[in-house]
Design an enzyme around this catalytic site. Structure first.
Site, PDB file in Angstrom:
ATOM      1  N   ASP A   1      -2.653 -10.663  -0.679  1.00  0.00           N
ATOM      2  CA  ASP A   1      -3.304  -9.998   0.443  1.00  0.00           C
ATOM      3  C   ASP A   1      -2.649 -10.495   1.725  1.00  0.00           C
ATOM      4  OD1 ASP A   1      -5.055  -8.737  -1.281  1.00  0.00           O
ATOM      5  OD2 ASP A   1      -6.634 -10.228  -1.054  1.00  0.00           O
TER       6      ASP A   1
ATOM      7  N   ASP B   1     -11.851   0.458  -5.675  1.00  0.00           N
ATOM      8  CA  ASP B   1     -12.709  -0.712  -5.526  1.00  0.00           C
ATOM      9  C   ASP B   1     -14.120  -0.304  -5.931  1.00  0.00           C
ATOM     10  OD1 ASP B   1     -10.541  -2.067  -4.489  1.00  0.00           O
ATOM     11  OD2 ASP B   1     -11.095  -1.670  -2.399  1.00  0.00           O
TER      12      ASP B   1
END
Length: 259
Positions: A11, A130
């Site tokens: 990330d 997600d």
């Protein structure tokens, strides 16, 4: 048949790798280019970059990170975050990415997947999902980095993504993200059994047995790993060694490159 893949996720925020729990409490863990090279040397099959800030101000910084990483990697690089239209895909591919992951923009306009596949090939288009388990047992899709609930059910949305042109699904359990208690096997298996494209299990890796279960029990094509590597609890090589010992036909770890 493709070998089961071990993929490392980085990330990236403002040019640095960060990690949190359930998409929150981000902390700095290092330079993305250095970490990507290290994980490749350890035996990672692919690297995924997710631009978690995805701000207009940071786009130039992120493209530079992608470019510098692609120049030093020999394994595939997937990039996601901040893609709002098919026009955003081209610059990332030209910067060196092999595949582009999209979530929020695809939910807003599924034709993005179709247009991206038409212009660049479905192999370049990864639908990122997600999902959060709700009280009734269904898995609801979320956008905007896991902050906004949608009315989409994860398995049916995965099927739609494939129909629209996605060549791969990156499936993240929000509940399990950073928890290190294992992947959400029920969700992963439901999606993997529903769509005839590779599904990457994401969210929850804490030890090698979790990857084994993702492959054996949930039928995932790949397993995403992040925090346990960043914190030095294990290595890609150690994970692959365990998997090979259980009969999972992962790609062997190649000897370290010499410069």
């Amino acid at each position: 048949m493709l070998r089961p893949r071990v993929i490392v996720c980085l990330d990236v925020k403002d040019g640095r790798v960060v990690k949190g729990v359930q998409f929150e409490g981000l902390r700095d863990v290092g330079d993305p280019v250095e970490l990507a090279r290290r994980y490749e040397e350890e035996g990672a099959d692919e690297v995924v970059y997710l631009d978690v800030s995805a701000s207009k101000e940071g786009r130039g910084t992120f493209l530079n990170v992608v470019r510098r990483t692609a120049e030093s990697l020999f394994i595939p690089l997937t990039v996601g975050g901040g893609v709002r239209s098919a026009d955003d895909i081209g610059p990332l591919l030209r910067a060196g990415a092999d595949k582009i992951s999209v979530n929020t923009a695809a939910v807003k306009d599924p034709s993005l997947l179709t247009e991206g596949a038409r212009r660049f090939g479905s192999q370049c288009v990864v639908a990122s999902i997600d999902a959060l388990r709700e009280e009734d047992g269904t898995y609801r899709c979320y956008t905007h980095g896991g902050s906004e609930r949608t009315e989409l059910e994860a398995v049916s949305w995965a099927r739609t993504c494939k129909q629209k042109g996605a060549g791969e699904i990156l499936l993240t359990s929000i509940d399990r993200d950073g928890a290190r208690i294992g992947y959400e096997l029920e969700l992963t298996r439901a999606v993997a059994d529903e769509v005839p494209i590779p599904v990457i299990a994401s969210g929850g890796a804490g030890e090698s047995v979790h990857l084994r279960d993702a492959f054996r029990e949930a039928h995932a094509s790949a397993a995403l790993v992040a925090g346990i590597l960043h914190d030095g609890l294990t290595t890609v090589g150690a994970l692959k060694s365990d998997l090979a010992g259980w009969g999972i036909p992962v790609r062997p770890v190649a000897p370290a490159r010499t410069v």
